[in-house]
Motif scaffolding. Structure first.
Motif, PDB file in Angstrom:
ATOM      1  N   LEU A  76       4.256   1.346   5.761  1.00  0.00           N
ATOM      2  CA  LEU A  76       4.406   0.732   4.432  1.00  0.00           C
ATOM      3  C   LEU A  76       4.916  -0.697   4.585  1.00  0.00           C
ATOM      4  N   ALA A 115       9.726   4.007   6.298  1.00  0.00           N
ATOM      5  CA  ALA A 115       8.692   3.123   5.741  1.00  0.00           C
ATOM      6  C   ALA A 115       7.973   2.366   6.853  1.00  0.00           C
ATOM      7  N   MET A 117       4.359  -3.739  -3.002  1.00  0.00           N
ATOM      8  CA  MET A 117       3.068  -3.388  -2.391  1.00  0.00           C
ATOM      9  C   MET A 117       1.932  -4.309  -2.828  1.00  0.00           C
ATOM     10  N   LEU A 120       0.234   2.955  -2.547  1.00  0.00           N
ATOM     11  CA  LEU A 120       1.074   3.754  -1.640  1.00  0.00           C
ATOM     12  C   LEU A 120       0.198   4.709  -0.833  1.00  0.00           C
ATOM     13  N   ALA A 159      -1.532   2.927   1.857  1.00  0.00           N
ATOM     14  CA  ALA A 159      -0.621   2.458   2.906  1.00  0.00           C
ATOM     15  C   ALA A 159      -0.129   3.607   3.788  1.00  0.00           C
ATOM     16  N   VAL A 160       0.300   4.723   3.182  1.00  0.00           N
ATOM     17  CA  VAL A 160       1.008   5.746   3.975  1.00  0.00           C
ATOM     18  C   VAL A 160       0.215   7.044   4.087  1.00  0.00           C
TER      19      VAL A 160
END
Ligand code: CAA
Length: 258
Positions: free
Chosen positions: A176, A171, A115, A147, A150-151
């Motif tokens: 992600l 993902a 990431m 994280l 991102a999600v």
């Protein structure tokens, strides 16, 4: 090119391919890996010939986490006193673009390292997770922050609290990863994608990376101002004159990096 204890490095024209190479520990990230990656990324950033970097692991594991055996004996005084994991800021300070090409396990620090990249390309075998809670700890290399950005909260919270893994399809759905690639094609695809980026005007690549990253650090109006000012700056480059002339003349641009 320097030799590294835990990395294998190849040059593919203007693209640097870095492979994590601790197969006996599924590429678990110890202090040596951090030292090697810091040096390799600094060398990449300083090398005017290299324009994009791909970081990958093995077919089985991108990296199965920070090295649990190294952390096993470390208590609060040591990790707090030495600011354990703070060194990753030297990797995330890399100004030039880099891609994480992930096959197999990207867990804990492995997911966090992926990431840190500008984006992730995932093999269809990739599995992402933050299982630190099963060791009675929590992410320490950025997982709770990157994280979640991102999600979103729901998936990030569920993954951190249960330690469950997310497969490549989930993902991608969750944003992600940028794309899924058949495992057998991962490195070729990542190198091709990196070569595309390496073929862009270098200052434009730096500016595009900086302005997208600014979206995570600023409010909208400051982010828009930052973007506009960087756009204005690019208009002062020789490559902008060349890029727009090349378009009008129906030919490929030739970049000087100025
Ligand atoms: N640290 C140290 N060694 C590790 C490791 C890690 N994170 N992950 C795997 N290894 C080692 C194993 O100990 C094993 O070594 P030995 O052969 O000497 O016993 C070798 O790699 C192969 O692993 P397995 O036999 O376990 O392989 P498997 O296919 O049965 O299982 C796995 C694969 C599910 C990924 C399993 O290895 C696993 O659960 N690993 C740990 C995952 C994890 O908890 N990661 C988070 C670490 S904490 C962290 O990262 C903190 C942070 O936020 C920065």
């Amino acid at each position: 090119m320097a030799d590294y204890e835990t990395l294998l490095i190849e040059r593919h024209d203007a693209v640097t391919l870095v492979r994590l190479n601790r197969p006996q520990a599924l590429n678990a990230i110890n202090s040596q890996v951090l030292a090697d990656l810091t040096a390799a990324f600094a060398a990449y950033d300083a090398d005017r010939e290299q324009r994009c970097l791909v970081l990958t692991g093995s077919e089985k594991a991108f990296a199965a986490g920070a090295d649990i055996k190294e952390m096993q004996s470390k208590g609060f005084a040591e990790v707090f006193g030495t600011n354990y994991f703070a060194g990753w800021e030297r990797v995330t300070a890399t100004r030039k673009p880099w891609i994480a090409a992930v096959a197999g396990f990207a867990l804990g620090g492995g997911c966090e390292l992926a990431m840190m990249a500008d984006f992730i390309l995932a093999a269809d075998t990739a599995k992402f997770g933050q299982p630190e809670i099963k060791l009675a700890v929590a992410p320490g290399m950025g997982g709770s922050q990157r994280l979640t950005r991102a999600v979103g909260k729901a998936k990030a919270m569920e993954m951190c609290l249960t330690g469950r893994m997310m497969d490549a399809e989930e993902a991608e759905r969750a944003s992600l990863v940028a794309r899924i690639v058949p495992a057998a094609d991962l490195i070729a695809d990542a190198l091709k994608t990196a070569a595309t980026i390496a073929g862009m005007a270098p200052l434009a690549a730096l500016a595009n990376k900086e302005m997208v990253n600014a979206a995570f650090e600023t409010g909208l109006s400051m982010g828009l101002l930052f973007e506009r000012r960087l756009f204005h700056s690019l208009c002062g480059t020789e490559d902008k004159t060349e890029g727009m002339s090349a378009f009008a003349e129906k030919r490929a641009g030739v970049w000087t990096g100025r």
